[in-house]
Scaffold this motif. Sequence first.
Motif, PDB file in Angstrom:
ATOM      1  N   ILE A 141       0.850  -1.190   0.000  1.00 11.91           N
ATOM      2  CA  ILE A 141       0.000   0.000   0.000  1.00 11.91           C
ATOM      3  C   ILE A 141       0.883   1.238   0.000  1.00 11.91           C
ATOM      4  O   ILE A 141       1.912   1.291   0.686  1.00 11.91           O
ATOM      5  CB  ILE A 141      -0.928  -0.006   1.230  1.00 11.91           C
ATOM      6  N   TRP A 142       0.479   2.232  -0.758  1.00 14.58           N
ATOM      7  CA  TRP A 142       1.248   3.473  -0.912  1.00 14.58           C
ATOM      8  C   TRP A 142       1.617   4.057   0.447  1.00 14.58           C
ATOM      9  O   TRP A 142       0.780   4.360   1.277  1.00 14.58           O
ATOM     10  CB  TRP A 142       0.424   4.458  -1.723  1.00 14.58           C
ATOM     11  N   LYS A 143       2.942   4.180   0.671  1.00 20.91           N
ATOM     12  CA  LYS A 143       3.518   4.782   1.867  1.00 20.91           C
ATOM     13  C   LYS A 143       3.137   4.064   3.161  1.00 20.91           C
ATOM     14  O   LYS A 143       3.151   4.661   4.228  1.00 20.91           O
ATOM     15  CB  LYS A 143       3.176   6.266   1.928  1.00 20.91           C
ATOM     16  N   MET A 144       2.841   2.792   3.044  1.00 18.63           N
ATOM     17  CA  MET A 144       2.690   1.933   4.216  1.00 18.63           C
ATOM     18  C   MET A 144       3.613   0.748   3.995  1.00 18.63           C
ATOM     19  O   MET A 144       3.441   0.008   3.042  1.00 18.63           O
ATOM     20  CB  MET A 144       1.239   1.482   4.383  1.00 18.63           C
ATOM     21  N   TYR A 145       4.584   0.565   4.897  1.00 18.47           N
ATOM     22  CA  TYR A 145       5.691  -0.341   4.609  1.00 18.47           C
ATOM     23  C   TYR A 145       5.703  -1.553   5.530  1.00 18.47           C
ATOM     24  O   TYR A 145       5.543  -1.427   6.741  1.00 18.47           O
ATOM     25  CB  TYR A 145       7.009   0.434   4.698  1.00 18.47           C
ATOM     26  N   ASP A 146       5.944  -2.702   4.905  1.00 24.92           N
ATOM     27  CA  ASP A 146       5.955  -3.971   5.619  1.00 24.92           C
ATOM     28  C   ASP A 146       7.354  -4.542   5.779  1.00 24.92           C
ATOM     29  O   ASP A 146       7.594  -5.370   6.659  1.00 24.92           O
ATOM     30  CB  ASP A 146       5.111  -5.004   4.855  1.00 24.92           C
ATOM     31  N   TYR A 147       8.265  -4.130   4.912  1.00 22.06           N
ATOM     32  CA  TYR A 147       9.612  -4.699   4.896  1.00 22.06           C
ATOM     33  C   TYR A 147      10.644  -3.581   4.934  1.00 22.06           C
ATOM     34  O   TYR A 147      10.455  -2.528   4.307  1.00 22.06           O
ATOM     35  CB  TYR A 147       9.817  -5.550   3.634  1.00 22.06           C
ATOM     36  N   TRP A 148      11.747  -3.849   5.633  1.00 23.54           N
ATOM     37  CA  TRP A 148      12.796  -2.853   5.814  1.00 23.54           C
ATOM     38  C   TRP A 148      14.161  -3.482   5.583  1.00 23.54           C
ATOM     39  O   TRP A 148      14.376  -4.654   5.909  1.00 23.54           O
ATOM     40  CB  TRP A 148      12.751  -2.282   7.232  1.00 23.54           C
ATOM     41  N   GLY A 149      15.072  -2.670   5.045  1.00 19.99           N
ATOM     42  CA  GLY A 149      16.451  -3.101   4.917  1.00 19.99           C
ATOM     43  C   GLY A 149      17.221  -2.824   6.194  1.00 19.99           C
ATOM     44  O   GLY A 149      16.676  -2.302   7.167  1.00 19.99           O
ATOM     45  N   GLN A 150      18.521  -3.149   6.156  1.00 20.42           N
ATOM     46  CA  GLN A 150      19.345  -3.010   7.345  1.00 20.42           C
ATOM     47  C   GLN A 150      19.977  -1.630   7.474  1.00 20.42           C
ATOM     48  O   GLN A 150      20.507  -1.279   8.526  1.00 20.42           O
ATOM     49  CB  GLN A 150      20.455  -4.078   7.354  1.00 20.42           C
ATOM     50  N   GLY A 151      19.923  -0.856   6.412  1.00 15.55           N
ATOM     51  CA  GLY A 151      20.427   0.514   6.448  1.00 15.55           C
ATOM     52  C   GLY A 151      21.829   0.660   5.910  1.00 15.55           C
ATOM     53  O   GLY A 151      22.625  -0.278   5.917  1.00 15.55           O
ATOM     54  N   THR A 152      22.134   1.853   5.420  1.00 14.71           N
ATOM     55  CA  THR A 152      23.474   2.198   4.952  1.00 14.71           C
ATOM     56  C   THR A 152      23.803   3.602   5.439  1.00 14.71           C
ATOM     57  O   THR A 152      22.972   4.500   5.397  1.00 14.71           O
ATOM     58  CB  THR A 152      23.578   2.087   3.417  1.00 14.71           C
ATOM     59  N   GLN A 153      25.033   3.770   5.927  1.00 16.12           N
ATOM     60  CA  GLN A 153      25.425   5.039   6.544  1.00 16.12           C
ATOM     61  C   GLN A 153      25.827   6.058   5.485  1.00 16.12           C
ATOM     62  O   GLN A 153      26.611   5.756   4.577  1.00 16.12           O
ATOM     63  CB  GLN A 153      26.603   4.808   7.499  1.00 16.12           C
ATOM     64  N   VAL A 154      25.322   7.265   5.633  1.00 15.21           N
ATOM     65  CA  VAL A 154      25.733   8.407   4.811  1.00 15.21           C
ATOM     66  C   VAL A 154      26.255   9.477   5.758  1.00 15.21           C
ATOM     67  O   VAL A 154      25.561   9.873   6.695  1.00 15.21           O
ATOM     68  CB  VAL A 154      24.564   8.955   3.985  1.00 15.21           C
ATOM     69  N   THR A 155      27.483   9.922   5.509  1.00 17.01           N
ATOM     70  CA  THR A 155      28.099  10.946   6.341  1.00 17.01           C
ATOM     71  C   THR A 155      28.542  12.106   5.455  1.00 17.01           C
ATOM     72  O   THR A 155      29.309  11.896   4.504  1.00 17.01           O
ATOM     73  CB  THR A 155      29.303  10.391   7.110  1.00 17.01           C
ATOM     74  N   VAL A 156      28.051  13.289   5.748  1.00 15.47           N
ATOM     75  CA  VAL A 156      28.378  14.480   4.973  1.00 15.47           C
ATOM     76  C   VAL A 156      29.140  15.441   5.875  1.00 15.47           C
ATOM     77  O   VAL A 156      28.636  15.881   6.903  1.00 15.47           O
ATOM     78  CB  VAL A 156      27.118  15.163   4.425  1.00 15.47           C
ATOM     79  N   SER A 157      30.361  15.765   5.470  1.00 12.60           N
ATOM     80  CA  SER A 157      31.191  16.655   6.261  1.00 12.60           C
ATOM     81  C   SER A 157      31.169  18.065   5.678  1.00 12.60           C
ATOM     82  O   SER A 157      31.022  18.249   4.466  1.00 12.60           O
ATOM     83  CB  SER A 157      32.619  16.140   6.322  1.00 12.60           C
ATOM     84  N   SER A 158      31.342  19.035   6.540  1.00 11.53           N
ATOM     85  CA  SER A 158      31.293  20.437   6.097  1.00 11.53           C
ATOM     86  C   SER A 158      32.665  20.935   5.709  1.00 11.53           C
ATOM     87  O   SER A 158      33.675  20.279   5.917  1.00 11.53           O
ATOM     88  CB  SER A 158      30.738  21.309   7.226  1.00 11.53           C
TER      89      SER A 158
END
Length: 118
Positions: free
Chosen positions: A101-118
């Motif tokens: 269903i649109w914008k209703m989520y049943d499954y998720w990944g484990q994630g990936t890190q994003v780091t942005v430095s100034s």
Amino acid sequence: QVQLVESGGGAVQAGGSLRLSCAASGRTFSRNSMGWFRQAPGKEREFVAAISWSGASTDYADSVKGRFTISRDNAKNTVYLQMNSLKPEDTAVYYCAAGRIWKMYDYWGQGTQVTVSS
């Protein structure tokens, strides 16, 4: 059942770009709407972008509109998040999600890190 694996995270300087990928397993990938979320340290997980099963509809958080683009390739069972003009406040773990269903989520990944430095 859908299994999701994110990749493409890393460290980048402000103003740079990254493209995240989310590879999905399962024959029903093309029937799922997909989304990207992120969670910064000490903060709640927040919505970033969504795309319908066909790719015809997309939605973005105000904070990323005009900088991030979500897309999908159903032949490759993959959804992407192109991130341009990155800011330090974009630093977070980014998660991919899938749902019937649109914008209703049943499954998720484990994630990936994003780091942005100034």
